[in-house]
Design a protein around this motif. Structure first.
Motif, mmCIF file in Angstrom:
data_model
loop_
_atom_site.group_PDB
_atom_site.id
_atom_site.type_symbol
_atom_site.label_atom_id
_atom_site.label_comp_id
_atom_site.label_asym_id
_atom_site.label_seq_id
_atom_site.Cartn_x
_atom_site.Cartn_y
_atom_site.Cartn_z
ATOM 1 N N ALA A 1 2.625 3.358 3.381
ATOM 2 C CA ALA A 1 2.729 2.123 4.156
ATOM 3 C C ALA A 1 3.862 2.213 5.167
ATOM 4 O O ALA A 1 4.778 3.032 5.044
ATOM 5 C CB ALA A 1 2.967 0.935 3.241
ATOM 6 N N GLN A 36 0.865 -1.179 0.000
ATOM 7 C CA GLN A 36 0.000 0.000 0.000
ATOM 8 C C GLN A 36 0.905 1.232 0.000
ATOM 9 O O GLN A 36 1.991 1.207 0.570
ATOM 10 C CB GLN A 36 -0.882 0.007 1.251
ATOM 11 C CG GLN A 36 -1.991 -1.036 1.236
ATOM 12 C CD GLN A 36 -2.504 -1.311 2.645
ATOM 13 O OE1 GLN A 36 -1.774 -1.840 3.489
ATOM 14 N NE2 GLN A 36 -3.758 -0.973 2.888
ATOM 15 N N CYS A 94 -1.940 -3.737 5.336
ATOM 16 C CA CYS A 94 -2.022 -3.387 6.749
ATOM 17 C C CYS A 94 -3.377 -2.784 7.071
ATOM 18 O O CYS A 94 -3.764 -1.768 6.501
ATOM 19 C CB CYS A 94 -0.910 -2.383 7.079
ATOM 20 S SG CYS A 94 -0.905 -1.805 8.783
ATOM 21 N N SER A 95 -4.119 -3.436 7.987
ATOM 22 C CA SER A 95 -5.436 -2.937 8.396
ATOM 23 C C SER A 95 -5.701 -3.291 9.845
ATOM 24 O O SER A 95 -5.577 -4.457 10.210
ATOM 25 C CB SER A 95 -6.527 -3.530 7.506
ATOM 26 O OG SER A 95 -7.798 -3.129 7.968
ATOM 27 N N CYS A 114 -3.346 4.503 -1.860
ATOM 28 C CA CYS A 114 -4.471 4.543 -0.926
ATOM 29 C C CYS A 114 -4.736 6.002 -0.574
ATOM 30 O O CYS A 114 -3.939 6.631 0.124
ATOM 31 C CB CYS A 114 -4.147 3.755 0.335
ATOM 32 S SG CYS A 114 -3.928 2.004 0.032
ATOM 33 N N ASN A 119 -4.786 0.579 9.081
ATOM 34 C CA ASN A 119 -3.571 0.966 8.386
ATOM 35 C C ASN A 119 -2.692 1.931 9.175
ATOM 36 O O ASN A 119 -3.169 2.858 9.810
ATOM 37 C CB ASN A 119 -3.952 1.598 7.038
ATOM 38 C CG ASN A 119 -2.740 1.840 6.165
ATOM 39 O OD1 ASN A 119 -2.152 2.909 6.198
ATOM 40 N ND2 ASN A 119 -2.354 0.831 5.414
#
Lengths: 453, 453
Positions: free
Chosen positions: B176, B173, B230-231, B208, B233
């Motif tokens: 990130a 992402q 990653c969440s 994103c 994020n």
């Protein structure tokens, strides 16, 4: 540093088919019943071919298998382990209370502010300073900025391999701690495995035998990039003398190798002619990384605390700093040793802690000497045991697996067959001094009864 | 999971020339005066070209440099940090006493026997069981043999890279957590760095932004091997919804990727439409590894404890088990998380510990919401802060370094410029909710005073 947990769980012979595995079961993969999209049975990601090359696994689970089979046949057998290099004695009181206090401090605002959050990846400054004071200041020029505290030697060795990158030519002592070879395979230094010689291609095996005083002919490593050298040695227990260390350092400086000097057992050295750190040797700072551990000094095997020394003077061929790259690797692949473990390290290096570590090491050294005496009285040639917690017993060239099995069958004692550490280890059996005294005394009685020559 | 220690110390701009470095000094290499043999000035070992490719370092030390310059000009400035994702509150009492007891137990024969020596590299069984009970048993089929306890997400990510081996196509992402890209560079996935786009070649950057609800167009990652996701994020604070997670899982299963799902902040999720683990999603077990951490739940940033889930159903393209290779990697590169830290983990998952973790997370969430409200009242568009401890403030496309500097100059508050997390992060600033309440209140006062629109 070698431990059975490393071996039994890491070196499984066959995928998912080993019944001795702790982690892997035979259960079938689980899938949800209702699946709305086309689900791939497997990913398109190819397996890392280096992982597929790992072979040593066929050897070590065998120890667990034979032990378990023995227990099944003899369910009342009181097994005593002299196999695992794993500490057995409690952590000394001053160190334990240092740790407990470090833990309790994290419950207060002031304590948390001091050591609670992310620390330096290289360790708390007071600990780096104390390591220098206790291990380096007297006889070397190593300073605290060259000390990188970590969660232990095994972990550091693997991160070093990552730093060096794939395709290096690696030389190891034979026999040696298996992690050197395994991490070399995983990181792409090996091209294949020769079933006949039991050796990986592209790895240089430097034979260490009684005939060369367990100090190898270094010429074999002339073309190597990296030389792993462990002193006092696991498994042979041999500590390199000052002259031998000088030969190693001069060789590396002359031929341009980097030596990874594993000094995890240095505290056990009593021979005044053997240096306790490679940095006592002139010229070592331009060719040596030293890896050390609290594990076998203070019973920290499960606590995870060690350190690696990377001198400022150590350079890659382009003149760039190895320490700089090591720092970047540690900062990306690592996040510092546990603060409570570091609290334990600080306590271990206090005056009280230091004394208690000497006592603990003294206890294991006494064990080693009792084992040595036993086998000598039984008429065996015995090596190690004086400057190391390992006793390396010569079984006159017999197959070490056969000897291992015979000892187990006759005495219910688990040892480690020398072949487990490399092909040159065959003919020998390693006994570990990490054992409660009463168990050791029982083991010695059994051995004396069954192995009188 | 992102921390300034990671950034400042790992990402040094120039070799040995950065004055902000904690570890590296300008001292000249030390040599012994008398050297008897020809000593090579440097080794013949070439530097790992992957290490030389690390570039992100130019960005982050800049934060320390600007902060220090600011302090030099304004020595009385009372700096408040909303920059570092590092916990500030003490570890709750029930967890701290659990740890202290775990430490004290190591001083007894019985206690040492139980948890003192080498443990399973995958963690103590009771801890693996409790992790399943607390995080997975209700809504997933994950079992304890699929849980690998470790010293944290950052460390696991690097070991995963080692397991996958070099030359993989990685998608991240954008923005990130920097460790995904850095570990990709070190492990040889990148072919070069484009100064103009601020991106590495061969890495897929999935943008994103508010316009796509911070959920990327996955098609860009169609040819990737590995997708880092990653969440909630870091840094945007966006938590993926169930539908978005399903889209990710279906995409990976269809195209054969392995997703490394970083759920280090999952405990912060309050939106019932967002899953707290990817394994709530059908099909995830054939494509997802999940990485988790105690760091931000219980203040374990310095204690080092996390876990990674590798499902049995996850396979490489040849049908071999990813979990098998992961286990071998962990057993070679790792030696288990510190037993005292695991004692802390057990205490954190007890009923009392669990309640105290909820309170700690609640405290930081309250901080995040206070920050969000502040910026909203000031007229900014604000993202994150509800399901994550990070507040992602939109500065209307302004250069994020300029904004960072302006905030620091006007309010003595350290933040993180969005560009630090990837080129798409520019225009934003990340504020961390990890802060004492009184400091946060002061920070809010200052912000309100200086940034009224």
């Amino acid at each position: 540093m070698f431990s059975m947990t490393t071996s039994t769980s890491s070196l499984l012979g066959k995928q998912l088919s080993s019944s001795s595995s702790k982690h892997l079961t035979k259960e079938q993969p689980k899938r949800h019943d209702k699946i709305n999209v086309k689900v791939a049975a497997m990913s398109n990601v190819s397996r890392n071919p280096n992982m597929a090359q790992l072979r040593a696994g066929y050897l070590f689970p065998e120890i667990a298998r034979i032990r378990n089979a023995h227990l099944e046949k003899n369910p009342d057998a009181k097994i005593i382990s002299l196999g695992i290099g794993d500490t057995t004695e409690p952590i000394p009181a001053p160190i334990v209370s240092g740790m407990a206090n470090a833990a309790l401090a994290l419950g207060t605002v002031a304590g948390y502010e001091k050591t609670g959050g992310y620390g330096s990846e290289a360790g708390q400054q007071p600990l780096r300073d104390l390591i220098v004071k206790r291990f380096y200041s007297e006889k070397t020029k190593i300073n605290a900025s060259e000390i990188f505290v970590s969660d232990g030697s095994k972990c550091d060795i693997s991160r070093m391999q990552q730093m060096f990158g794939p395709g290096r030519k690696v030389a190891v002592q034979d026999p040696a701690y298996p992690a050197y070879v395994d991490s070399s395979v995983i990181n792409g230094h090996c091209t294949g495995y020769d079933e006949k010689t039991k050796r990986y291609e592209n790895i240089v095996y430097m034979e260490c035998v009684p005939g060369n005083d367990f100090f190898p002919n270094l010429e074999a490593a002339k073309d190597a990039d990296i030389i792993f050298f462990c002193s006092p040695n696991n498994p042979t227990g041999a500590a390199a003398t000052r002259a031998q260390c000088k030969e190693l350092v001069d060789f590396a400086n002359k031929n341009g190798q980097i030596v990874i000097y594993d000094a995890a057992y240095a505290f056990y050295i009593e021979n005044p002619d053997c240096p306790k750190t490679i940095y006592e040797i002139e010229g070592s700072e331009t060719c040596c990384i030293e890896s050390c551990s609290f594990s076998k000094y203070a019973g920290f095997t499960g606590l995870r605390l060690g350190w690696t020394v990377v001198p400022e003077a150590l350079k890659f061929a382009d003149g760039s700093s190895v320490r700089f790259d090591w720092n970047r690797c540690m900062c990306t692949a690592f996040n510092g040793a546990s603060n409570v473990a570091q609290g334990g390290g600080l306590a271990a290096l206090s005056d009280e802690g230091w004394k208690s570590m000497q006592e603990t090491v003294g206890f294991y050294k006494e064990n080693a000497k009792m084992l040595k005496k036993t086998f000598e009285e039984l008429g065996f040639k015995v090596y190690g045991a004086v400057d190391a917690p390992y006793v390396w017993v010569d079984f006159d060239g017999r197959d070490s697996w056969e000897v291992f099995t015979e000892i187990l069958t006759k005495t219910d004692i688990v040892t480690t067959p020398g072949a487990g550490f490399g092909p040159t280890g065959d003919g020998f059996v390693r006994m570990s001094a990490f054992c409660h005294r009463d168990n050791l005394e029982t083991a010695i009685e059994r051995l004396k009864k069954e192995f009188a020559k």
